[in-house]
Design a protein around this motif. Structure first.
Motif, PDB file in Angstrom:
ATOM      1  N   GLU A  43       6.439   7.172  -9.150  1.00 33.73           N
ATOM      2  CA  GLU A  43       5.447   7.196  -8.071  1.00 33.73           C
ATOM      3  C   GLU A  43       6.091   7.723  -6.797  1.00 33.73           C
ATOM      4  N   THR A  44       5.407   8.621  -6.152  1.00 27.19           N
ATOM      5  CA  THR A  44       5.909   9.100  -4.866  1.00 27.19           C
ATOM      6  C   THR A  44       5.601   8.055  -3.798  1.00 27.19           C
ATOM      7  N   VAL A  45       6.403   8.064  -2.732  1.00 30.21           N
ATOM      8  CA  VAL A  45       6.147   7.110  -1.648  1.00 30.21           C
ATOM      9  C   VAL A  45       5.234   7.771  -0.607  1.00 30.21           C
ATOM     10  N   GLY A  46       4.743   6.951   0.286  1.00 32.49           N
ATOM     11  CA  GLY A  46       3.893   7.489   1.360  1.00 32.49           C
ATOM     12  C   GLY A  46       2.420   7.328   1.033  1.00 32.49           C
ATOM     13  N   GLN A  47       1.610   7.396   2.065  1.00 32.36           N
ATOM     14  CA  GLN A  47       0.173   7.220   1.918  1.00 32.36           C
ATOM     15  C   GLN A  47      -0.437   8.364   1.114  1.00 32.36           C
ATOM     16  N   LYS A  48      -1.347   8.020   0.231  1.00 32.14           N
ATOM     17  CA  LYS A  48      -2.036   9.038  -0.572  1.00 32.14           C
ATOM     18  C   LYS A  48      -3.509   9.031  -0.187  1.00 32.14           C
ATOM     19  N   GLU A  49      -4.023  10.204   0.043  1.00 33.56           N
ATOM     20  CA  GLU A  49      -5.427  10.331   0.438  1.00 33.56           C
ATOM     21  C   GLU A  49      -6.228  10.981  -0.681  1.00 33.56           C
ATOM     22  N   ILE A  50      -7.517  10.684  -0.696  1.00 33.20           N
ATOM     23  CA  ILE A  50      -8.434  11.405  -1.575  1.00 33.20           C
ATOM     24  C   ILE A  50      -9.059  12.526  -0.745  1.00 33.20           C
ATOM     25  N   LEU A 251      -3.942   0.899 -10.299  1.00 30.03           N
ATOM     26  CA  LEU A 251      -2.820   0.330  -9.529  1.00 30.03           C
ATOM     27  C   LEU A 251      -2.534   1.186  -8.293  1.00 30.03           C
ATOM     28  N   ASN A 252      -2.587   2.505  -8.479  1.00 31.08           N
ATOM     29  CA  ASN A 252      -2.428   3.423  -7.332  1.00 31.08           C
ATOM     30  C   ASN A 252      -3.454   3.119  -6.250  1.00 31.08           C
ATOM     31  N   LEU A 253      -4.706   2.979  -6.664  1.00 28.14           N
ATOM     32  CA  LEU A 253      -5.786   2.748  -5.693  1.00 28.14           C
ATOM     33  C   LEU A 253      -5.591   1.409  -4.985  1.00 28.14           C
ATOM     34  N   ARG A 254      -5.095   0.426  -5.734  1.00 28.52           N
ATOM     35  CA  ARG A 254      -4.869  -0.890  -5.124  1.00 28.52           C
ATOM     36  C   ARG A 254      -3.713  -0.824  -4.126  1.00 28.52           C
ATOM     37  N   GLU A 255      -2.635  -0.159  -4.539  1.00 27.75           N
ATOM     38  CA  GLU A 255      -1.477  -0.033  -3.647  1.00 27.75           C
ATOM     39  C   GLU A 255      -1.842   0.666  -2.343  1.00 27.75           C
ATOM     40  N   MET A 256      -2.760   1.630  -2.432  1.00 25.66           N
ATOM     41  CA  MET A 256      -3.161   2.379  -1.242  1.00 25.66           C
ATOM     42  C   MET A 256      -4.235   1.641  -0.442  1.00 25.66           C
ATOM     43  N   GLY A 257      -4.635   0.456  -0.941  1.00 22.10           N
ATOM     44  CA  GLY A 257      -5.624  -0.325  -0.215  1.00 22.10           C
ATOM     45  C   GLY A 257      -7.067   0.121  -0.416  1.00 22.10           C
ATOM     46  N   HIS A 258      -7.274   1.029  -1.377  1.00 25.73           N
ATOM     47  CA  HIS A 258      -8.647   1.495  -1.612  1.00 25.73           C
ATOM     48  C   HIS A 258      -9.487   0.440  -2.333  1.00 25.73           C
ATOM     49  N   ILE A 259      -8.851  -0.370  -3.163  1.00 29.52           N
ATOM     50  CA  ILE A 259      -9.559  -1.449  -3.869  1.00 29.52           C
ATOM     51  C   ILE A 259      -8.744  -2.734  -3.731  1.00 29.52           C
ATOM     52  N   ALA A 260      -9.437  -3.862  -3.838  1.00 25.98           N
ATOM     53  CA  ALA A 260      -8.756  -5.151  -3.680  1.00 25.98           C
ATOM     54  C   ALA A 260      -8.056  -5.566  -4.968  1.00 25.98           C
ATOM     55  N   SER A 261      -8.677  -5.271  -6.101  1.00 27.22           N
ATOM     56  CA  SER A 261      -8.042  -5.641  -7.364  1.00 27.22           C
ATOM     57  C   SER A 261      -8.423  -4.645  -8.449  1.00 27.22           C
ATOM     58  N   SER A 262      -7.565  -4.552  -9.452  1.00 27.86           N
ATOM     59  CA  SER A 262      -7.794  -3.641 -10.569  1.00 27.86           C
ATOM     60  C   SER A 262      -8.848  -4.224 -11.503  1.00 27.86           C
TER      61      SER A 262
END
Lengths: 406, 406
Positions: A43-50, A251-262
């Motif tokens: 996994e790359t570090v840093g914020q990921k955007e859609i 997990l990616n989406l959760r780590e980025m704060g896009h979702i609360a849980s998988s």
């Protein structure tokens, strides 16, 4: 496995799910040098955007993918598959928020295109001119199609006894098809040696780039559900690559704060070939290889699944579950999906509905919960196995039709 | 045809392409009472807009469709199919602006879904509970799938000698399949009487609602080409419904001022069954029925095409052309599309490339011109007919593979 010799270029960053070690390796060497498990992309570090403004799915989610650049000409129109409601089944099962993600609408009729696309993008960027796969079915056709499109020499290694009908959907694209005697699991492992020695990038079931491609399906589900994760995802499990990719995406989406849980992932195998489910139920942390397989769900019939141990671990740590369904349940579900929802899918795909029904019976799912079935492949790929036996169809004269209708 | 008797409700406005007369009739009576030609939906007056903000293709183009309302639950994810570049063929043919509109990515694997969707939307709005079709192939599967989805009782009438493989892709959805002895053309015409007497809306090849559905493909091409019409469109011609719908759509766009001129349409038939091409070349204004058909392109093998006269007239007045190609040319084009572009399509679809090659040889197309091939159906639907004979595939031991690769 031969390391340190042969062709090597364009190093990638991988990591081992188990020992946590990172490895900088080329695409031809994608197993952990220490524990032998399949490597995953680091996994790359840093914020990921859609990038919502992008119409191309890979460009939309590029921050989450191991690609720096997307070449659309290599694609055949992969992704943006529909997330369909299932009105009839929803009512029957008292699950009003039941959906089907129809991956059979991908270019070659299966979810495999998702993974092949990312792997071929990477091959193109890395200057690789030869790709291959060990498969008899959907993955072979997908790899052959994208290989042809990209102008790559493509090698398809199959078991000696693979039927002609299964091969035709790959042969259409003109790959080099080689039948091989002996054990399929040995062939899988040996293919990597061949790849290193012959400069062929083998895009097999657990190829790390392939797994990253599967993530896009999960991102689309998130988008199609108005930026939310479903409560449950039901997915067929064979080698393990597909479910690993889907779980990683959430997990990616959760780590980025896009979702609360998988979502809770329910992985399903056919009773006739369920090595991962058996290990799960026995409480083992390693999958034991089976000696054979006997199920109508041929597309998920892998007695020696290379991603099995990772699946076991991810399911246990994610709160999901694994279960198996019988051929009878699979065929019944296949008929329901076609007859009630207009979705004709492979038996392997129908395991999702069979699995939902079985899970729901033992662990009732509340009507407020959203459930997504991942339909992995088109029924057109398995016509000869189709359950709905035609039986004897009566024959009418023109003048007899009206009477025959009632 | 029986008029003035039987079930009648929900009148629609139709018009005759030839005598120009308007008819208010129900969906069960869609041939001109005067000249017997298939009726078309009457164009509504007033400005029509494209609703770009709509993600659902029918809603996006609803101003151009005979529908007041769209019920998305009846759909299976039809449309928004890719318009693909063809890099390899483009270079080979010196046509850099060559594209393929891949209709085989529709839910049941063919363009028929476009028409079935609109007809089923209309059936639903009109309170119709029974639909049917006279077909053996793609249209039967499409009608059965959408019928199942909409909870409609679906009747599929087929020729006595239709092969089991062809029927399986329809049977999956659980329609009532009836084999009928005798002439196929007679069955087609008789089906409308059956429909009137038995309250079954027969959505056959030239059903006016089906034709309106095909318009959406053309609107999408216009959108995908950045709001422009292509210079040439190559499309297979069987009963005639598909090309009529596509041509009507571009006429709609021209009338509304969206484009300055319509594309040049090149309709293609197989030499072994080319009644419309034969009438075109003889200068006739009516198509003469053929006694038989013999071509590998079974999906466009109609010796008595009901829309043939309209096609002849529209092609002549629109500056297009009709031509036929041999089975050898079709198979060669099928191999090129798969092997060079990764697009495995039915022989019927490959006629578009074969037709382009033939037309381009006799009437060279400039490199500045854009050409679109309409790929109508997936090669998975005709595996048993696939040209790429596998021949004898050699079998290797594991240790022999590397040597075998070179």
């Amino acid at each position: 496995m031969v390391y340190g010799s042969g062709w090597s270029d364009n190093m990638e960053e991988f990591c081992c799910h188990f020992c946590g070690k990172s490895w900088a390796q080329d695409l031809f060497r994608t197993f952990c040098r220490d524990c032998g498990e399949p490597l995953l992309c680091k996994e790359t570090v840093g914020q990921k955007e859609i990038h919502w403004e992008q119409s191309n799915p890979l460009r939309r989610y590029i921050d989450f993918l191991p690609l720096r650049e997307i070449f659309p000409a290599l694609d055949l129109g992969t992704g943006d598959t529909p997330l369909l409601t299932c009105p009839s089944l929803a009512e029957q099962l008292h699950l009003p928020r039941l959906y089907a993600k129809n991956e059979s609408q991908n270019p070659t009729g299966s979810f495999k295109d998702r993974g092949t696309l990312v792997a071929v993008q990477k091959a193109h960027q890395s200057g690789i001119s030869r790709i291959g796969t060990v498969s008899t079915g959907n993955m072979a056709a997908s790899t052959a199609a994208f290989g042809a499109r990209a102008g790559l020499r493509t090698f398809v290694l199959v078991k000696e006894d693979t039927g002609k009908e299964k091969l035709l959907s790959s042969a259409a694209y003109g790959p080099r098809i080689m039948r091989v005697r002996g054990d399929y699991g040995k062939l899988f492992r040996h293919s990597y040696e061949i790849g290193i020695n012959k400069n062929i990038y083998f895009i097999n079931s657990v190829d790390p780039m392939r797994l990253e491609g599967y993530k896009v399906t999960a991102f689309e589900i998130y988008a199609q559900m108005s930026c939310a994760a479903p409560d449950f995802v039901f997915v067929p499990v064979s080698a393990g690559g597909h479910i690993i990719g889907l779980m990683r995406a959430f997990l990616n989406l959760r780590e980025m704060g896009h979702i609360a849980s998988s979502p809770t992932f329910i992985g399903i195998q056919a009773e006739g070939c369920s090595p991962i489910v058996q290990a799960y139920e026995k409480g083992l942390d390693r999958v034991e290889r089976l000696s054979g397989a006997d199920t109508i769900a041929q597309a998920i019939s892998n007695p020696d699944p290379p991603g099995g141990n990772i699946v076991l671990d991810m399911i246990r740590s994610g709160g999901g579950s694994l279960l198996s369904v019988s051929d009878r349940e699979i065929l019944s579900a296949q008929g329901q999906l076609a007859g009630q929802e207009g979705l004709f899918v492979l038996p392997a795909s129908a395991t999702t509905l069979a699995g939902l029904i079985k899970y729901h019976r033992n662990n009732p799912i509340g009507p407020d919960k959203s459930c997504v079935l991942i339909l992995t492949g088109s029924g057109l790929k398995g016509l000869s196995n189709f359950s709905g036996s035609l039986g004897a169809l009566p024959c009418y004269e023109l003048s007899e039709i009206e009477a025959g209708i009632e």
